[in-house]
Scaffold this motif. Structure first.
Motif, mmCIF file in Angstrom:
data_model
loop_
_atom_site.group_PDB
_atom_site.id
_atom_site.type_symbol
_atom_site.label_atom_id
_atom_site.label_comp_id
_atom_site.label_asym_id
_atom_site.label_seq_id
_atom_site.Cartn_x
_atom_site.Cartn_y
_atom_site.Cartn_z
ATOM 1 N N ALA A 217 52.290 6.828 130.837
ATOM 2 C CA ALA A 217 51.686 7.484 129.678
ATOM 3 C C ALA A 217 50.286 7.973 130.040
ATOM 4 N N THR A 218 49.799 8.899 129.243
ATOM 5 C CA THR A 218 48.449 9.428 129.403
ATOM 6 C C THR A 218 47.777 9.438 128.041
ATOM 7 N N TYR A 219 46.553 8.931 127.998
ATOM 8 C CA TYR A 219 45.779 8.915 126.750
ATOM 9 C C TYR A 219 44.842 10.111 126.801
ATOM 10 N N MET A 220 44.977 11.033 125.841
ATOM 11 C CA MET A 220 44.225 12.284 125.897
ATOM 12 C C MET A 220 43.527 12.585 124.583
ATOM 13 N N ARG A 221 42.380 13.234 124.726
ATOM 14 C CA ARG A 221 41.757 13.868 123.577
ATOM 15 C C ARG A 221 42.149 15.334 123.556
ATOM 16 N N GLY A 222 42.481 15.813 122.392
ATOM 17 C CA GLY A 222 42.716 17.231 122.188
ATOM 18 C C GLY A 222 41.992 17.637 120.925
ATOM 19 N N GLY A 223 41.017 18.561 121.022
ATOM 20 C CA GLY A 223 40.222 18.913 119.865
ATOM 21 C C GLY A 223 39.519 17.691 119.323
ATOM 22 N N THR A 224 39.637 17.453 118.013
ATOM 23 C CA THR A 224 38.982 16.303 117.389
ATOM 24 C C THR A 224 39.959 15.152 117.159
ATOM 25 N N SER A 225 41.061 15.160 117.887
ATOM 26 C CA SER A 225 42.049 14.078 117.809
ATOM 27 C C SER A 225 42.277 13.484 119.193
ATOM 28 N N LYS A 226 42.951 12.342 119.226
ATOM 29 C CA LYS A 226 43.419 11.807 120.503
ATOM 30 C C LYS A 226 44.716 11.062 120.266
ATOM 31 N N GLY A 227 45.530 10.990 121.333
ATOM 32 C CA GLY A 227 46.823 10.352 121.190
ATOM 33 C C GLY A 227 47.410 9.974 122.528
ATOM 34 N N VAL B 114 33.274 16.588 118.147
ATOM 35 C CA VAL B 114 33.460 15.977 119.471
ATOM 36 C C VAL B 114 32.078 15.789 120.085
ATOM 37 N N THR B 115 31.797 14.603 120.585
ATOM 38 C CA THR B 115 30.444 14.264 121.006
ATOM 39 C C THR B 115 29.977 15.051 122.218
ATOM 40 N N SER C 164 43.842 14.194 105.393
ATOM 41 C CA SER C 164 44.972 13.961 106.292
ATOM 42 C C SER C 164 45.384 12.502 106.203
ATOM 43 N N MET C 165 46.661 12.266 105.995
ATOM 44 C CA MET C 165 47.192 10.913 105.875
ATOM 45 C C MET C 165 46.406 10.108 104.843
ATOM 46 N N GLY C 166 46.055 10.758 103.729
ATOM 47 C CA GLY C 166 45.443 10.064 102.616
ATOM 48 C C GLY C 166 43.954 9.859 102.691
ATOM 49 N N LYS C 167 43.283 10.409 103.708
ATOM 50 C CA LYS C 167 41.841 10.248 103.856
ATOM 51 C C LYS C 167 41.191 11.593 104.165
ATOM 52 N N LEU C 168 39.924 11.743 103.748
ATOM 53 C CA LEU C 168 39.187 12.942 104.108
ATOM 54 C C LEU C 168 38.978 12.965 105.617
ATOM 55 N N HIS C 169 39.346 14.072 106.250
ATOM 56 C CA HIS C 169 39.247 14.207 107.706
ATOM 57 C C HIS C 169 37.780 14.319 108.112
ATOM 58 N N HIS C 170 37.451 13.758 109.284
ATOM 59 C CA HIS C 170 36.058 13.769 109.722
ATOM 60 C C HIS C 170 35.605 15.147 110.188
ATOM 61 N N ALA C 171 36.555 16.027 110.484
ATOM 62 C CA ALA C 171 36.218 17.392 110.896
ATOM 63 C C ALA C 171 37.227 18.334 110.236
ATOM 64 N N MET C 172 38.157 18.876 111.039
ATOM 65 C CA MET C 172 39.226 19.692 110.482
ATOM 66 C C MET C 172 40.446 19.624 111.392
ATOM 67 N N MET C 173 41.611 19.404 110.781
ATOM 68 C CA MET C 173 42.852 19.432 111.532
ATOM 69 C C MET C 173 43.070 20.840 112.075
ATOM 70 N N SER D 140 31.910 17.708 110.003
ATOM 71 C CA SER D 140 31.230 17.507 111.280
ATOM 72 C C SER D 140 30.445 18.724 111.746
ATOM 73 N N GLY D 141 30.580 19.853 111.059
ATOM 74 C CA GLY D 141 29.879 21.055 111.495
ATOM 75 C C GLY D 141 30.616 22.312 111.083
ATOM 76 N N THR D 142 30.829 23.208 112.043
ATOM 77 C CA THR D 142 31.476 24.480 111.727
ATOM 78 C C THR D 142 32.582 24.787 112.731
ATOM 79 N N LEU D 143 33.468 25.692 112.332
ATOM 80 C CA LEU D 143 34.558 26.128 113.202
ATOM 81 C C LEU D 143 34.905 27.565 112.849
ATOM 82 N N ARG D 144 35.153 28.360 113.871
ATOM 83 C CA ARG D 144 35.577 29.741 113.676
ATOM 84 C C ARG D 144 37.067 29.856 113.975
#
Length: 399
Positions: free
Chosen positions: A11-21, A167-168, A308-317, A353-357
């Motif tokens: 398996a590989t643990y990866m961050r993609g955008g503002t998520s990880k899985g 993302v930090t 998302s999943m019942g909670k306010l997302h920290h950024a944007m899906m 968390s900020g802005t997105l275009r």
């Protein structure tokens, strides 16, 4: 008493955008989990550490948020003109189920890099330096995503100076094209399931809310922030600590899902947590993001907050960003009106968390709105690679 030993799964643990899985190649899964069904779900639940009544996922790879309770299964594609098949599983934190009803737009940014590094793309298609184009079949929703992944010295470039709010650290930019994001999906294919760009949604206990219900990227219900007592500048703490507010949003989501034809009765909403999403919009305003960064009204077109999943997302899906870009391009939607109305091919919106275009190209054909593609940039990075371990009893005797 005999105890089944743990099994090891590459398996590989990866961050993609503002998520990880946790990412897997289909071929690396135990045979019982290579097909959809209870064995696969049981395995992924145990990998992530769910269901966890404590809400922490301490005994698994999950991070106890909707953004970090995710799994991905990839394989070489059997479809013409595609390199990889991508299946996304949103793992519930406190309930024993995996939601396969939608995509994760953020983790979509990690699919191309994973496929390139894990041998799912023919070496002859990888440039020595430049951009590798990976055509991805998103199996959950039956859509094509095109990832443009930077390559340096024959390897995926992960470091760089591209900054993504939420993302930090900076990383290399991965541009994503979501092709035909609103056409012919498994949920019926209509961009506007009700036939209207905006409707009155009657929600018991709340009242009649003006809503835009759209299938683009992911089924999403947009409402006006002011109609539910918000400004659109809220951060997570203003919503996620308010049980009454969370119950309100779930009621809106359930009734919106029913109106969109995604469920047959309200009870089904509880087993379909990943979709639809609920988001509230407002005209631009100054606010301070969760990082402490000041966001000026003059620098954005509108404000959007999404759950998302019942909670306010920290950024944007990512998939909700596709819905935002698509709706913004269509006059009369609540998103378009919050952005000032009129014709537009891109918007920059403010999130916690900020802005997105995000950009989208929309047009009317035979009286119906069509979107050829939506475009946005994310980043991705491998955090850890090797193997995950789970008790063999999870799959026994199916191993």
């Amino acid at each position: 008493m005999a105890h089944a030993p743990q099994i090891s799964i590459p398996a590989t643990y990866m961050r993609g955008g503002t998520s990880k899985g946790v990412f897997f190649r289909l071929q690396d899964l135990p045979p019982a989990a290579r097909q959809p069904g209870p064995a696969r779900d049981a395995l992924l639940l145990r990998v992530i550490g769910s269901p966890d009544p404590y809400g922490k996922q301490t005994d698994g790879m999950g991070g106890a948020t909707s953004s970090t309770s995710k799994t991905v299964i990839l394989s070489r594609s059997t479809r013409p003109d595609h390199e990889v098949d991508y299946l996304f599983g949103q793992v519930s934190i406190d309930k024993p189920f995996v939601d396969w009803s939608g995509n994760c737009g953020n983790l979509s940014a990690a699919v191309g890099p994973f496929a390139l590094t894990r041998g799912l793309i023919d070496a002859g298609r990888i440039p020595r330096n430049g951009i590798a184009t990976v055509r991805i079949w998103q199996a959950n929703i039956g859509k094509t995503i095109v990832a443009h992944v930077p390559i340096t010295n024959g390897e995926v470039q992960e470091t760089g100076d591209f900054e993504l709010d939420g993302v930090t650290f900076p990383a290399a930019e991965v541009q994503l094209e979501f092709m035909d994001p609103a056409d012919d999906g498994p949920d019926g294919g209509a961009m506007f399931p009700t036939g209207n760009v905006a409707d009155d949604l009657d929600v018991p206990g709340i009242g009649i809310l003006r809503a835009t219900m759209i299938n683009a990227g992911i089924p999403t219900i947009f409402i006006n922030a002011t109609d539910i007592g918000y400004t659109g500048t809220e951060l997570q703490g203003a919503v996620n600590g308010d049980d009454k507010a969370l119950a309100m949003f779930e009621t809106i989501r359930s009734h919106g899902a029913l109106r969109m034809g995604l469920i047959g009765d309200l009870a089904e909403a509880a087993t379909r947590q990943h979709t639809p999403k609920v988001a509230f919009v407002a005209s631009p305003a100054d606010y301070v993001a969760s990082s402490g960064k000041a966001v000026a009204a003059r620098d954005i077109d509108l404000l959007v907050r999404a759950l998302s999943m019942g909670k306010l997302h920290h950024a944007m899906m990512g998939t909700a960003a596709v819905a935002i870009g698509t709706a913004a391009a269509i006059p009369g939607t609540l998103v378009n009106l919050a952005a000032g109305g009129g014709d537009r091919e891109a918007v920059r919106f403010g999130h916690p968390s900020g802005t997105l275009r995000v950009g989208a190209q929309a047009s009317q054909e035979d009286g119906e709105w069509k979107v050829r593609k939506a475009i946005m940039s994310r980043s991705a990075r491998i955090l850890m690679e090797g193997a995950v371990r789970v008790p063999g009893s999870v799959l026994a005797p199916g191993l």
